[in-house]
Design a protein around this motif. Structure first.
Motif, PDB file in Angstrom:
ATOM      1  N   ARG A  30       0.853  -1.191   0.000  1.00 18.25           N
ATOM      2  CA  ARG A  30       0.000   0.000   0.000  1.00 18.25           C
ATOM      3  C   ARG A  30       0.887   1.240   0.000  1.00 18.25           C
ATOM      4  O   ARG A  30       2.001   1.221   0.520  1.00 18.25           O
ATOM      5  N   ASN A  31       0.357   2.332  -0.528  1.00 18.30           N
ATOM      6  CA  ASN A  31       0.950   3.653  -0.344  1.00 18.30           C
ATOM      7  C   ASN A  31       0.233   4.298   0.826  1.00 18.30           C
ATOM      8  O   ASN A  31      -1.000   4.259   0.902  1.00 18.30           O
ATOM      9  N   ALA A  32       0.987   4.897   1.737  1.00 20.71           N
ATOM     10  CA  ALA A  32       0.392   5.602   2.872  1.00 20.71           C
ATOM     11  C   ALA A  32       0.020   7.019   2.440  1.00 20.71           C
ATOM     12  O   ALA A  32       0.513   7.525   1.428  1.00 20.71           O
ATOM     13  N   LYS A  33      -0.839   7.647   3.232  1.00 21.58           N
ATOM     14  CA  LYS A  33      -1.268   9.015   2.936  1.00 21.58           C
ATOM     15  C   LYS A  33      -0.934   9.941   4.097  1.00 21.58           C
ATOM     16  O   LYS A  33      -1.066   9.573   5.259  1.00 21.58           O
ATOM     17  N   ILE A  34      -0.542  11.148   3.740  1.00 22.15           N
ATOM     18  CA  ILE A  34      -0.339  12.192   4.743  1.00 22.15           C
ATOM     19  C   ILE A  34      -1.710  12.747   5.107  1.00 22.15           C
ATOM     20  O   ILE A  34      -2.524  13.016   4.229  1.00 22.15           O
ATOM     21  N   THR A  35      -1.955  12.880   6.393  1.00 16.38           N
ATOM     22  CA  THR A  35      -3.213  13.471   6.854  1.00 16.38           C
ATOM     23  C   THR A  35      -2.913  14.848   7.435  1.00 16.38           C
ATOM     24  O   THR A  35      -1.827  15.068   7.980  1.00 16.38           O
ATOM     25  N   LYS A  46      -3.873  16.655  10.084  1.00 15.97           N
ATOM     26  CA  LYS A  46      -3.814  17.038  11.493  1.00 15.97           C
ATOM     27  C   LYS A  46      -2.901  16.190  12.358  1.00 15.97           C
ATOM     28  O   LYS A  46      -2.721  16.487  13.530  1.00 15.97           O
ATOM     29  N   LYS A  47      -2.330  15.120  11.812  1.00 15.01           N
ATOM     30  CA  LYS A  47      -1.494  14.244  12.627  1.00 15.01           C
ATOM     31  C   LYS A  47      -0.158  13.981  11.958  1.00 15.01           C
ATOM     32  O   LYS A  47      -0.067  13.884  10.747  1.00 15.01           O
ATOM     33  N   ILE A  48       0.855  13.807  12.787  1.00 16.14           N
ATOM     34  CA  ILE A  48       2.185  13.397  12.323  1.00 16.14           C
ATOM     35  C   ILE A  48       2.087  11.948  11.853  1.00 16.14           C
ATOM     36  O   ILE A  48       1.274  11.177  12.330  1.00 16.14           O
ATOM     37  N   GLY A  49       2.953  11.573  10.953  1.00 16.74           N
ATOM     38  CA  GLY A  49       2.943  10.212  10.429  1.00 16.74           C
ATOM     39  C   GLY A  49       2.051  10.122   9.204  1.00 16.74           C
ATOM     40  O   GLY A  49       1.469  11.117   8.761  1.00 16.74           O
ATOM     41  N   GLN A  50       1.983   8.930   8.653  1.00 22.65           N
ATOM     42  CA  GLN A  50       1.139   8.696   7.484  1.00 22.65           C
ATOM     43  C   GLN A  50       0.193   7.548   7.775  1.00 22.65           C
ATOM     44  O   GLN A  50       0.530   6.611   8.500  1.00 22.65           O
ATOM     45  N   PHE A  51      -0.985   7.628   7.188  1.00 21.25           N
ATOM     46  CA  PHE A  51      -2.072   6.687   7.442  1.00 21.25           C
ATOM     47  C   PHE A  51      -2.125   5.662   6.318  1.00 21.25           C
ATOM     48  O   PHE A  51      -2.015   6.003   5.144  1.00 21.25           O
ATOM     49  N   VAL A  52      -2.314   4.392   6.699  1.00 22.42           N
ATOM     50  CA  VAL A  52      -2.417   3.332   5.697  1.00 22.42           C
ATOM     51  C   VAL A  52      -3.504   2.343   6.102  1.00 22.42           C
ATOM     52  O   VAL A  52      -3.667   2.035   7.281  1.00 22.42           O
ATOM     53  N   THR A  53      -4.261   1.885   5.107  1.00 21.43           N
ATOM     54  CA  THR A  53      -5.281   0.873   5.365  1.00 21.43           C
ATOM     55  C   THR A  53      -4.660  -0.507   5.209  1.00 21.43           C
ATOM     56  O   THR A  53      -3.702  -0.694   4.456  1.00 21.43           O
ATOM     57  N   PHE A  54      -5.237  -1.469   5.915  1.00 24.70           N
ATOM     58  CA  PHE A  54      -4.745  -2.844   5.845  1.00 24.70           C
ATOM     59  C   PHE A  54      -5.892  -3.783   6.174  1.00 24.70           C
ATOM     60  O   PHE A  54      -5.977  -4.311   7.267  1.00 24.70           O
ATOM     61  N   TRP A  55      -6.785  -3.925   5.213  1.00 23.95           N
ATOM     62  CA  TRP A  55      -7.954  -4.767   5.421  1.00 23.95           C
ATOM     63  C   TRP A  55      -8.308  -5.509   4.144  1.00 23.95           C
ATOM     64  O   TRP A  55      -7.792  -5.231   3.081  1.00 23.95           O
ATOM     65  N   LYS A  56      -9.229  -6.448   4.311  1.00 28.97           N
ATOM     66  CA  LYS A  56      -9.776  -7.205   3.182  1.00 28.97           C
ATOM     67  C   LYS A  56     -11.285  -7.230   3.345  1.00 28.97           C
ATOM     68  O   LYS A  56     -11.811  -6.943   4.430  1.00 28.97           O
ATOM     69  N   ARG A  57     -11.977  -7.542   2.285  1.00 24.89           N
ATOM     70  CA  ARG A  57     -13.429  -7.652   2.355  1.00 24.89           C
ATOM     71  C   ARG A  57     -13.780  -9.123   2.541  1.00 24.89           C
ATOM     72  O   ARG A  57     -13.223  -9.992   1.891  1.00 24.89           O
ATOM     73  N   ASN A  96       4.630   2.139   1.342  1.00 24.95           N
ATOM     74  CA  ASN A  96       5.433   3.159   0.678  1.00 24.95           C
ATOM     75  C   ASN A  96       5.022   4.521   1.223  1.00 24.95           C
ATOM     76  O   ASN A  96       3.833   4.834   1.282  1.00 24.95           O
ATOM     77  N   VAL A  97       6.006   5.305   1.643  1.00 25.56           N
ATOM     78  CA  VAL A  97       5.742   6.630   2.222  1.00 25.56           C
ATOM     79  C   VAL A  97       6.503   7.676   1.421  1.00 25.56           C
ATOM     80  O   VAL A  97       7.627   7.450   0.985  1.00 25.56           O
ATOM     81  N   ARG A  98       5.850   8.829   1.263  1.00 28.69           N
ATOM     82  CA  ARG A  98       6.452   9.851   0.416  1.00 28.69           C
ATOM     83  C   ARG A  98       5.990  11.236   0.840  1.00 28.69           C
ATOM     84  O   ARG A  98       4.866  11.422   1.276  1.00 28.69           O
ATOM     85  N   THR A  99       6.919  12.184   0.733  1.00 28.32           N
ATOM     86  CA  THR A  99       6.590  13.601   0.845  1.00 28.32           C
ATOM     87  C   THR A  99       7.102  14.241  -0.444  1.00 28.32           C
ATOM     88  O   THR A  99       7.574  13.525  -1.338  1.00 28.32           O
TER      89      THR A  99
END
Length: 164
Positions: free
Chosen positions: A47-52, A54-65, A86-89
């Motif tokens: 997964r690619n993480a996302k910058i949010t 209001k919070k430090i760090g990056q958010f990533v989902t990790f689920w299945k249906r 994968n994290v990126r600025t």
């Protein structure tokens, strides 16, 4: 293949002698460029993480249906060896390589005794964690992180991909 993974393939995997095969994007989590592939015999969920904002760090989902039903955390019986994030600025780029066994220990992957998480936050080395929990999380996560730059340690990267 998304741009981040393509760059990792050319700048990291090829230099380590790793080969991608059986690449497939996931239907769900497209906004995180969710995909799965084999890397020299290791099954990877990525997964690619996302910058949010209001919070430090990056958010990533990790689920299945669950079939056509609700989403759920991955389970220890699911077929994969490593979960990469994968994290990126604008100026920085890196990747976390988390072994399945670690994610079970950290409560991110479900077991028959405990439900895991559907998402979590990662803290690359360029983030300055401010809360106690974020600092503790970053401390263990950085053991599984490498920055993609001119100073890459290919021995460390190779070792990260050998973990289970």
């Amino acid at each position: 293949m998304n741009a981040n993974l393509y760059k990792i393939r050319t700048e990291v995997f090829q230099k380590c002698g790793f080969e991608i095969s059986d690449f497939g994007p996931e239907k769900e989590s497209k906004e995180y460029d969710a995909c799965q592939y084999e890397l020299s015999g290791r099954h990877i969920i990525s997964r690619n993480a996302k910058i949010t904002p209001k919070k430090i760090g990056q958010f990533v989902t990790f689920w299945k249906r669950n079939g056509k039903g609700p989403i759920e955390p991955f389970h220890e019986t699911d077929r994969f060896d490593l979960f990469t994030v994968n994290v990126r600025t604008e100026k920085e780029f890196g990747q976390f390589v988390f072994p399945k066994s670690l994610l079970i220990k950290k409560g991110i992957i479900s077991t028959d005794k405990k439900e895991g998480k559907r998402a979590f936050r990662v803290y690359p080395n360029w983030d300055i964690a401010k809360s106690k929990q974020a600092t503790q999380t970053q401390k263990w996560q950085l053991n599984y992180f490498y920055q993609i730059d001119d100073l890459m340690d290919f021995n460390k990267i190779t070792e990260l991909y050998k973990n289970k």
